[in-house]
Design a protein around this motif. Structure first.
Motif, mmCIF file in Angstrom:
data_model
loop_
_atom_site.group_PDB
_atom_site.id
_atom_site.type_symbol
_atom_site.label_atom_id
_atom_site.label_comp_id
_atom_site.label_asym_id
_atom_site.label_seq_id
_atom_site.Cartn_x
_atom_site.Cartn_y
_atom_site.Cartn_z
ATOM 1 N N PRO A 34 2.122 1.031 -15.434
ATOM 2 C CA PRO A 34 2.778 0.596 -14.194
ATOM 3 C C PRO A 34 3.923 1.529 -13.841
ATOM 4 O O PRO A 34 4.701 1.921 -14.711
ATOM 5 N N VAL A 36 5.384 1.193 -10.360
ATOM 6 C CA VAL A 36 5.974 0.692 -9.127
ATOM 7 C C VAL A 36 6.567 -0.694 -9.385
ATOM 8 O O VAL A 36 5.946 -1.527 -10.060
ATOM 9 N N SER A 37 7.738 -0.936 -8.836
ATOM 10 C CA SER A 37 8.361 -2.258 -8.969
ATOM 11 C C SER A 37 7.558 -3.305 -8.212
ATOM 12 O O SER A 37 7.069 -3.059 -7.104
ATOM 13 N N GLY A 42 6.706 -1.603 -0.496
ATOM 14 C CA GLY A 42 5.371 -1.028 -0.352
ATOM 15 C C GLY A 42 4.295 -2.002 -0.774
ATOM 16 O O GLY A 42 3.240 -2.090 -0.129
ATOM 17 N N VAL A 43 4.555 -2.763 -1.815
ATOM 18 C CA VAL A 43 3.541 -3.727 -2.270
ATOM 19 C C VAL A 43 3.779 -5.127 -1.704
ATOM 20 O O VAL A 43 2.825 -5.807 -1.333
ATOM 21 N N TRP A 123 5.399 8.924 -4.204
ATOM 22 C CA TRP A 123 4.607 9.535 -5.276
ATOM 23 C C TRP A 123 3.419 10.301 -4.709
ATOM 24 O O TRP A 123 3.065 10.144 -3.540
ATOM 25 N N LEU A 167 0.635 1.624 4.847
ATOM 26 C CA LEU A 167 0.030 0.995 3.669
ATOM 27 C C LEU A 167 -0.584 -0.355 4.003
ATOM 28 O O LEU A 167 -1.269 -0.939 3.169
ATOM 29 N N TYR A 169 -3.232 -1.726 5.153
ATOM 30 C CA TYR A 169 -4.601 -1.345 5.484
ATOM 31 C C TYR A 169 -5.594 -2.440 5.081
ATOM 32 O O TYR A 169 -6.785 -2.138 4.897
ATOM 33 N N PRO B 34 9.317 -0.988 -13.559
ATOM 34 C CA PRO B 34 8.040 -0.953 -12.837
ATOM 35 C C PRO B 34 7.001 -1.820 -13.552
ATOM 36 O O PRO B 34 6.887 -1.781 -14.768
ATOM 37 N N GLN B 35 6.274 -2.623 -12.764
ATOM 38 C CA GLN B 35 5.280 -3.523 -13.364
ATOM 39 C C GLN B 35 3.920 -3.386 -12.696
ATOM 40 O O GLN B 35 2.960 -4.040 -13.115
ATOM 41 N N VAL B 36 3.834 -2.593 -11.629
ATOM 42 C CA VAL B 36 2.606 -2.507 -10.855
ATOM 43 C C VAL B 36 2.106 -1.060 -10.876
ATOM 44 O O VAL B 36 2.896 -0.119 -10.754
ATOM 45 N N SER B 37 0.796 -0.903 -11.021
ATOM 46 C CA SER B 37 0.216 0.444 -10.994
ATOM 47 C C SER B 37 0.333 1.047 -9.603
ATOM 48 O O SER B 37 0.139 0.366 -8.596
ATOM 49 N N ALA B 38 0.605 2.353 -9.554
ATOM 50 C CA ALA B 38 0.625 3.069 -8.265
ATOM 51 C C ALA B 38 -0.784 3.149 -7.680
ATOM 52 O O ALA B 38 -0.946 3.532 -6.521
ATOM 53 N N LEU B 39 -1.789 2.793 -8.462
ATOM 54 C CA LEU B 39 -3.179 2.816 -7.985
ATOM 55 C C LEU B 39 -3.656 1.418 -7.593
ATOM 56 O O LEU B 39 -4.814 1.232 -7.227
ATOM 57 N N LEU B 41 -4.529 -1.603 -5.437
ATOM 58 C CA LEU B 41 -4.858 -1.707 -4.011
ATOM 59 C C LEU B 41 -3.839 -2.567 -3.259
ATOM 60 O O LEU B 41 -3.734 -2.472 -2.035
ATOM 61 N N GLY B 42 -3.093 -3.380 -3.986
ATOM 62 C CA GLY B 42 -2.008 -4.129 -3.351
ATOM 63 C C GLY B 42 -0.999 -3.202 -2.707
ATOM 64 O O GLY B 42 -0.494 -3.471 -1.616
ATOM 65 N N VAL B 43 -0.719 -2.087 -3.355
ATOM 66 C CA VAL B 43 0.257 -1.144 -2.787
ATOM 67 C C VAL B 43 -0.411 -0.030 -1.989
ATOM 68 O O VAL B 43 0.089 0.372 -0.941
ATOM 69 N N THR B 44 -1.576 0.459 -2.411
ATOM 70 C CA THR B 44 -2.172 1.585 -1.675
ATOM 71 C C THR B 44 -2.805 1.144 -0.369
ATOM 72 O O THR B 44 -2.943 1.944 0.555
ATOM 73 N N ARG B 45 -3.191 -0.148 -0.268
ATOM 74 C CA ARG B 45 -3.883 -0.628 0.927
ATOM 75 C C ARG B 45 -3.344 -1.960 1.446
ATOM 76 O O ARG B 45 -3.990 -2.568 2.311
ATOM 77 N N GLY B 46 -2.247 -2.455 0.886
ATOM 78 C CA GLY B 46 -1.763 -3.788 1.290
ATOM 79 C C GLY B 46 -2.844 -4.839 1.126
ATOM 80 O O GLY B 46 -2.922 -5.792 1.901
ATOM 81 N N THR B 111 -3.236 -9.451 -5.808
ATOM 82 C CA THR B 111 -3.807 -8.243 -5.203
ATOM 83 C C THR B 111 -5.217 -8.010 -5.741
ATOM 84 O O THR B 111 -5.616 -8.620 -6.734
ATOM 85 N N ARG B 112 -5.940 -7.089 -5.099
ATOM 86 C CA ARG B 112 -7.292 -6.777 -5.571
ATOM 87 C C ARG B 112 -7.269 -5.938 -6.851
ATOM 88 O O ARG B 112 -8.316 -5.693 -7.449
ATOM 89 N N GLU B 115 -8.267 0.008 -7.995
ATOM 90 C CA GLU B 115 -9.598 0.260 -7.416
ATOM 91 C C GLU B 115 -10.611 0.553 -8.521
ATOM 92 O O GLU B 115 -10.374 1.358 -9.416
#
Lengths: 296, 296
Positions: A34, A36-37, A42-43, A123, A167, A169, B34-39, B41-46, B111-112, B115
């Protein structure tokens, strides 16, 4: 060679306080951990912008065009201006770290950061490309779906952020599930007043006789970085190009059509709303060869 | 006593593979890390859903109502069904960990996930409340802004996710910046065909004579958990209640109006599009006293 490279920026914007004192830089971090907070806007609110850039043999496609669009999206959301020099350096570093592979992609993300913190989060993520041969050669089954907005919301209601790559989307993903329910692969959005807009992650290009056309900007849609490269190439071949408003009927009457984007490149439409659609194999192959060549 | 409590769920849904083997449970983690992956989909695609629940003296307001709406939002996005028992337990644990404070709130996020991973991500965040006295007593300056959608998109175009509480809330934030530019505090959305919808994070309630009215569901807006509590209370007082479509002109002619939500509760409108608007101080005070009492 890693499958995926993640770089976190400490100063994604020159006009916001940095996360760390010192020169703008970035840290190579583990994408499996992980980063991202859970409190990052963003999330929690999809409050940020992104770009996805195709990369071939280590060369990003239309990098400056993507960086300019990234900055325009940030401005639409009143986000701090991304520092292009820092992002360019980080993008090239991520690509170098991923190593030379035939096709890959880089995603840049800028969020508003943790609420109340006043510092954006940024990032860069580089990852290996998928196999796009089927989409580029055989083509896509596409359905047209209502986007809900009039064609002129970008002018009348700029707070709807049409034309910014945010974001938020969820709809761009939801329409792909609707497409799958209709036995299709992708989507072309149509405005509530009947104009062809764009795909959820692509620009619509179509051929009418010896002209390549696209709906163009000002319709609350993204300026196409890949469409722009295709038009330059088409003009060098003596084809006409143009920005014209199109209705679904215009598109149905076209000689060929493509969904074009930076990573998948030019994917011809082979079926539109369940009906067979003409594929211009020669032009598709030419477009994709040109676009792949741009990365060299 | 912590300012903020964050719990990560290992099995946010019963119909998706868990992150860890074993019983559904959750881990208390540091919200500053930080607790959420930058990958994700909650953050990369809302690409996810949420609820925000007001809490008073350790008691969440209308918890079951929020849990049902959370599940309905997840269904609208074809997300795995959140396991209500697990979420309820986690919510109460987060509240207990935060300790007894007069006002706080809990946010649930599903979140989903990353991905391709097939596993959703879920967390619960409890935090101290802000001071809402000014909004509840003095009221808000509100502007009406175009939401871009017709009032019937929920029926015609369900892929637009109108009526689901998704993480793709960039527009809900953008309109607050537009409101600030117009010297206002909050927003009431109006459909492109001229019907009053909702606030970006609230439900519109207005008084017309001895009736409390709200635009109601089926307009692509969220079912109001707080509005529902207010209507029950109003009926017990002998006031009429109803769901009626309203135009901006209907609202301008109302005897009073409120933006109601689970954390801020009932905030009267004191100015509408720059014009003074009548505040029903007695009814506002009654509503808020009732809503605060529901948490006991």
């Amino acid at each position: 060679m890693p499958n995926s490279v993640l770089l976190m920026l400490n100063q994604p914007s020159a006009d916001a306080p940095p996360h760390l004192v010192g020169a703008p830089t970035f840290a190579l971090v583990d994408p499996a951990l992980p980063q991202v907070s859970a409190l990052d806007l963003g999330v929690t609110r999809g409050d940020g912008v992104f770009e996805t850039i195709g990369v071939g043999d280590g060369h990003p496609q239309a990098l400056e065009h993507h960086l300019r669009r990234f900055a325009r999206s940030a401005a639409a959301l009143d986000l701090p201006t991304p520092d292009s020099d820092v992002w360019r350096t980080a993008i090239l570093a991520a690509i170098a770290e991923l190593g030379a592979v035939p096709e890959s992609s880089v995603k840049t993300v800028l969020t508003r950061g943790v609420e109340g913190d006043g510092r954006p989060t940024g990032w860069v993520h580089a990852s290996l490309g998928a196999d796009y041969d089927s989409a580029r050669v055989d083509g896509l089954r596409v359905v047209m779906l209502d986007r809900g907005y009039r064609h002129d919301v970008e002018q009348t209601s700029p707070w709807l952020l049409a034309g910014a790559k945010t974001l938020s989307y969820a709809i761009n993903r939801s329409v792909l599930r609707e497409a799958a329910r209709r036995s299709a692969d992708d989507v072309i959005f149509v405005s509530s007043d009947g104009f062809v807009l764009e795909g959820p992650t692509s620009t619509v290009v179509y051929r009418s006789g010896d002209r390549l056309l696209t709906p163009g900007t000002g319709l609350g849609i993204l300026e196409g970085t890949t469409q722009s490269s295709i038009f330059q190439w088409a003009e060098s071949l003596g084809l006409g190009t143009g920005f014209e408003r199109a209705t679904p009927e215009t598109l149905r009457q076209a000689d060929a059509a493509w969904l074009v984007s930076s990573v998948r490149l030019a994917a011809p439409v082979r079926e539109l709303d369940g009906m067979p659609f003409p594929v211009d194999h020669a032009l598709s192959a030419g477009m994709n060869a040109h676009l792949l060549g741009l990365r060299e």
